[in-house]
Write a protein that holds these residues in place. Structure first.
Motif, short mmCIF file in Angstrom:
data_model
loop_
_atom_site.label_atom_id
_atom_site.label_comp_id
_atom_site.label_asym_id
_atom_site.label_seq_id
_atom_site.Cartn_x
_atom_site.Cartn_y
_atom_site.Cartn_z
N SER A 23 11.65 32.04 -5.54
CA SER A 23 12.32 33.10 -6.28
C SER A 23 13.48 33.58 -5.42
N ILE A 24 14.68 33.24 -5.86
CA ILE A 24 15.84 33.68 -5.08
C ILE A 24 16.94 34.16 -6.02
N GLU A 25 17.82 34.96 -5.47
CA GLU A 25 18.96 35.43 -6.25
C GLU A 25 20.20 35.19 -5.40
N VAL A 26 21.20 34.55 -6.00
CA VAL A 26 22.40 34.21 -5.25
C VAL A 26 23.56 35.06 -5.77
N LYS A 27 24.23 35.73 -4.83
CA LYS A 27 25.33 36.62 -5.20
C LYS A 27 26.55 35.84 -5.65
N GLU A 28 27.28 36.38 -6.60
CA GLU A 28 28.48 35.72 -7.09
C GLU A 28 29.50 35.60 -5.95
N GLN A 29 30.13 34.42 -5.89
CA GLN A 29 31.16 34.10 -4.89
C GLN A 29 30.64 34.13 -3.46
N SER A 30 29.34 34.08 -3.28
CA SER A 30 28.83 34.03 -1.91
C SER A 30 28.77 32.58 -1.45
N PHE A 31 28.58 32.39 -0.17
CA PHE A 31 28.42 31.06 0.42
C PHE A 31 27.04 31.08 1.06
N THR A 32 26.09 30.48 0.38
CA THR A 32 24.70 30.56 0.83
C THR A 32 24.25 29.23 1.41
N ALA A 33 23.78 29.27 2.65
CA ALA A 33 23.24 28.05 3.26
C ALA A 33 21.76 27.96 2.95
N ILE A 34 21.32 26.77 2.52
CA ILE A 34 19.89 26.51 2.39
C ILE A 34 19.53 25.69 3.62
N LEU A 35 18.93 26.35 4.60
CA LEU A 35 18.64 25.70 5.87
C LEU A 35 17.20 25.20 5.86
N GLY A 36 17.03 23.95 6.22
CA GLY A 36 15.66 23.44 6.27
C GLY A 36 15.63 22.04 6.84
N PRO A 37 14.54 21.67 7.50
CA PRO A 37 14.43 20.33 8.06
C PRO A 37 14.30 19.27 6.97
N VAL A 38 14.35 18.03 7.35
CA VAL A 38 14.16 16.92 6.42
C VAL A 38 12.81 17.12 5.72
N GLY A 39 12.80 16.97 4.39
CA GLY A 39 11.54 17.07 3.66
C GLY A 39 11.16 18.49 3.28
N ALA A 40 12.06 19.46 3.49
CA ALA A 40 11.74 20.85 3.14
C ALA A 40 11.80 21.09 1.64
N GLY A 41 12.52 20.21 0.92
CA GLY A 41 12.66 20.38 -0.53
C GLY A 41 14.05 20.81 -0.96
N LYS A 42 15.03 20.71 -0.05
CA LYS A 42 16.39 21.16 -0.35
C LYS A 42 17.00 20.39 -1.52
N THR A 43 16.90 19.04 -1.44
CA THR A 43 17.51 18.22 -2.47
C THR A 43 16.81 18.43 -3.83
N THR A 44 15.48 18.53 -3.80
CA THR A 44 14.74 18.79 -5.04
C THR A 44 15.20 20.10 -5.68
N LEU A 45 15.36 21.11 -4.84
CA LEU A 45 15.81 22.41 -5.33
C LEU A 45 17.17 22.28 -6.01
N PHE A 46 18.08 21.55 -5.38
CA PHE A 46 19.41 21.38 -5.94
C PHE A 46 19.37 20.61 -7.26
N LYS A 47 18.54 19.57 -7.30
CA LYS A 47 18.45 18.79 -8.54
C LYS A 47 17.91 19.65 -9.68
N ILE A 48 17.02 20.56 -9.35
CA ILE A 48 16.49 21.46 -10.38
C ILE A 48 17.59 22.41 -10.86
N ILE A 49 18.39 22.90 -9.93
CA ILE A 49 19.48 23.81 -10.33
C ILE A 49 20.52 23.05 -11.16
N ALA A 50 20.80 21.80 -10.75
CA ALA A 50 21.79 21.00 -11.47
C ALA A 50 21.23 20.49 -12.80
#
Lengths: 371, 357
Positions: A23-50
């Protein structure tokens, strides 16, 4: 309210939870880093958003509108992949034009947008080439250009620099930051990276993702200076922060946090804040000093396991009372002895709860407040 | 033991452009070397030539012996690649594999495996199937397998670049440990200056198929022979400013620096030059000082480990430089005075070669 909101996102594959309760909320025009090691789920999260994969649970809102079941083409989301993913049979121009063609834009509008974007990214000379003729850096430039020509609300960058040479990474990260924070660029950026230095130099907000869970989210610079929890402290520093387990002890009227004979902090003034028995003291590797610069400095005796010496700094792998620790000096120094003494300022210690891992305070902040 | 010499090595994959050109290098036995450069600079090609995987023009000598007719398997070398190569068997069997034809007793073989696993800290995973390991552990096993036979030369081709960043430090320490425990010649290919600086004593910096400088790591860092080396080593790289000798001073449009007597003759003759100075060598004051130059701090970037990069512009915005350090009292928008320490300033000609007189 944020432009992008995720509510209880979960993704299961064969009963394994790749993401849970995001559960996250991203501010408009912000630059948010999703920091995490390999296998944290970053790419999966992006594919879900896309929209290229569906969450097993949860909702996605873009500008307040539920887009969970909207097709990727209908979402105003653009993505840059780690492996560039260019169409090998198309020229750079056609690669960049592809999202606009999918949106059925007119030929003259396509030309104008592609050429403008190519100019911003200084790759006008590449437009007639094919992907196989491009170097790694050029390929990633094209992939970035292709994402930016799409008029999106949210731009997802999935480790765009990881596959590049370190030197190229340095200049591209700077350039990318300039483009994405320039006036006139109104998109919101989510940027996945395993590298805290990229998060630190580029982002305004950082979300730490580990094993499919959000560990922390907050402003980048503040969190770097004042790590909110142990997990963040470990991930947002290289080498990671030193952590010493300690317990609360009493000597007469004085209260101490005791980790070892030498690492012993007088915390009498913090009495009201310390209610547990066990704490963790955190100390950044770069705040170990070779000389005593002031009377308040505490000595720490260590065994040197290995010194990695470079002209710009020395990484020290150490042992203090049988526990591993690291030090970093901003200059080259060779050590002949195995047993060494360093000095630290008490105010450089962070106090974390052993139970929850959360930061209780920085020794300095309260200490100074008292004086 | 092996000392390796490369003499006039040139190699082309397509017969048109040279991947490496006219390389002359000597690696002494038991030395620690790096070949450092951006992708496409020819460093991996050079490693393959040493290994015997490519036949170049020129000569490769091992202990003075020409290697033209010596195939890979007969050269006293072992290799580790970018992507870990392990066999689908246990870690123990992986490590035993290179010893299968060695004339050693079973006990000796086992002892050697245990010795290497001890150095690498993998005793606890010996029974695990190697293809179940993550990249960092798999690469450690690949390293162990390369070491086990005790070859005189270990060639490493970017062994850390496919490993997760958070595990790289651990593996770097393991390689460092091997270097201390196993006496042999190490040649390490990388694009990462930190790896080159920590894992070697001498570095060959390459670009476009050529060696630009071959020197001790201290010299490479402190006295880059040309501007590419200065830019490529260090993060951020060297600041480079265009200058011209005017009225006896080093002129940079909106500021000047005192002349350098040693180079006066050259500069009188050529006038134009480039000045290089590392961002960490610049000194900063918030008060005006004689001979220090006024700059404005446009942006500050946290770099981690307590240091920051200051992006600075000169008075009329004609020069941009970066400074690296703690600088805890500087804020964006501040005016600062910068000293270019005389002993840290390097002067280059217009082609980027250091002027050494």
């Amino acid at each position: 309210m944020g432009i992008l909101r995720l509510e209880g996102i979960e993704r299961k594959v064969l009963r394994k939870k790749i993401l849970q309760d995001i559960s996250i909320e991203v501010k408009e025009q912000s630059f948010t880093a999703i920091l995490g090691p390999v296998g944290a789920g970053k790419t999966t999260l992006f594919k879900i958003i896309a929209g290229s994969i569906k969450p097993s649970k949860g909702k996605i809102y873009l500008r307040g509108k539920d887009i969970t079941n909207l097709s990727p083409q209908k979402r105003k989301v653009a993505m840059v992949f780690q492996a560039f993913s260019l169409y090998p049979n198309l020229t750079v121009y056609e690669n960049m034009a592809s999202p606009l063609r999918a949106a059925r834009r007119g030929e003259s509008e396509i030309r104008e947008k592609v050429e403008t974007q190519a100019e911003i990214l200084r790759m006008g000379s590449l437009l007639d080439k094919h992907p196989y003729e491009l170097s790694g850096g050029e390929g990633q430039r094209v992939a970035i250009g292709r994402a930016l020509v799409k008029e999106a609300d949210v731009y997802l960058f999935d480790e765009p620099l990881t596959n590049l040479d370190y030197k190229l990474r340095e200049s591209m990260s700077r350039e990318l930051k300039d483009i994405l924070t320039a006036e006139g660029f109104e998109g919101t950026v989510l940027y996945a990276t395993p590298n805290y230095e990229e998060a630190l130099s580029m982002s305004t907000e950082t979300i730490l993702l580990q094993e499919g869970k959000v560990i922390w989210g907050g402003p980048t610079l503040e969190s770097y200076l004042m790590p909110p929890c142990i997990a963040f402290a470990k991930n947002f520093s290289s080498p990671p922060m030193n952590l010493f387990e300690c317990r609360l002890t009493r000597e007469g009227d004085e209260l101490y946090l005791y980790a070892s004979k030498e690492i012993k902090l007088n915390v009498t003034h913090l009495k009201g804040l310390l209610h547990e028995n066990g704490y963790i003291l955190g100390l950044q590797p770069h705040v170990l000093y070779t000389e005593k610069k002031g009377p308040e400095m505490m000595p720490i005796t260590v065994n040197l396991t290995l010194a990695e010496i470079t002209p710009s700094g020395t990484m020290l792998h150490l042992e203090h009372e049988g526990k591993r620790a690291t030090g970093f000096l901003q200059f080259p120094q060779d050590f002949k002895e195995k047993s060494l003494q360093f000095f630290v300022y008490p105010q450089d210690f962070f106090i974390f709860s052993k139970q929850s891992g959360e930061l209780i305070m920085n020794y300095r902040s309260v200490h100074n407040g008292k004086n | 033991m092996a000392r390796i010499e490369l003499k006039n090595i040139t190699y082309s994959y397509n017969g048109e452009t040279n991947a490496v050109e006219d390389i002359n290098l000597t690696f002494s036995k038991e030395g620690r070397y790096s070949l450092l450069g951006p992708s496409g600079c020819g460093k991996t090609t050079l490693l393959k030539i040493i290994a015997g995987l490519l036949s170049p023009q020129g000569e490769v000598l091992f202990d003075g012996q020409g290697m033209r007719d010596t195939p890979v398997e007969d050269r006293d070398i072992a290799m580790v690649f970018q992507f870990p190569v392990v066999y689908p068997m246990s870690v123990f069997e992986n490590l035993m594999f290179p010893l299968r034809r060695k004339k050693m007793s079973k006990k000796e073989k086992k002892e050697r495996v245990l010795q290497i696993s001890n150095i690498l800290g993998i005793e606890s995973i010996l029974h695990i199937s190697a293809n179940k390991l993550g990249p960092a552990d798999a690469q450690t096993v690949a390293l162990g397998r390369a070491l086990i036979k005790g070859a005189a030369v270990l060639l490493l081709d970017e062994p850390l670049s496919s490993i997760e960043p958070e595990k790289r430090t651990l593996l770097r320490i393991k390689i460092k440990r091997i270097q201390e425990e196993e006496k042999k010649l190490f040649i390490y290919v990388t694009h990462d200056q930190l790896e080159a600086l920590t894992l070697s004593d001498k570095i060959a910096v390459m670009n476009d198929g050529r060696v630009l400088q071959f020197d001790s790591k201290e010299k490479i860092y402190d006295r880059p022979a040309n501007l590419f080396v200065g830019y490529f080593i260090g993060s951020p790289g060297m600041n480079i400013l265009d200058g011209e000798l005017k009225e006896g001073k080093l002129n940079f449009e909106d500021f000047t620096l005192p002349a350098i007597p040693r180079l006066q003759g050259y500069l009188e003759q050529h006038k134009k030059f480039k000045l290089g100075i590392r961002p960490e060598y610049l000194r900063i004051s918030k008060k005006k000082r004689e001979f220090w130059v006024l700059f404005k701090c446009n942006e500050i970037e946290e770099k981690g480990r307590g240091v920051r990069i200051l992006y600075l512009k000169s008075e009329n915005n004609q020069n941009e430089i970066k400074a690296l350090g703690t600088f805890s009292d500087v804020s964006t928008g501040d005016k600062v005075w910068i000293q270019f320490p005389r002993d840290k300033v390097r002067i280059y000609d217009k082609k980027g070669q250091q002027i050494t007189i």
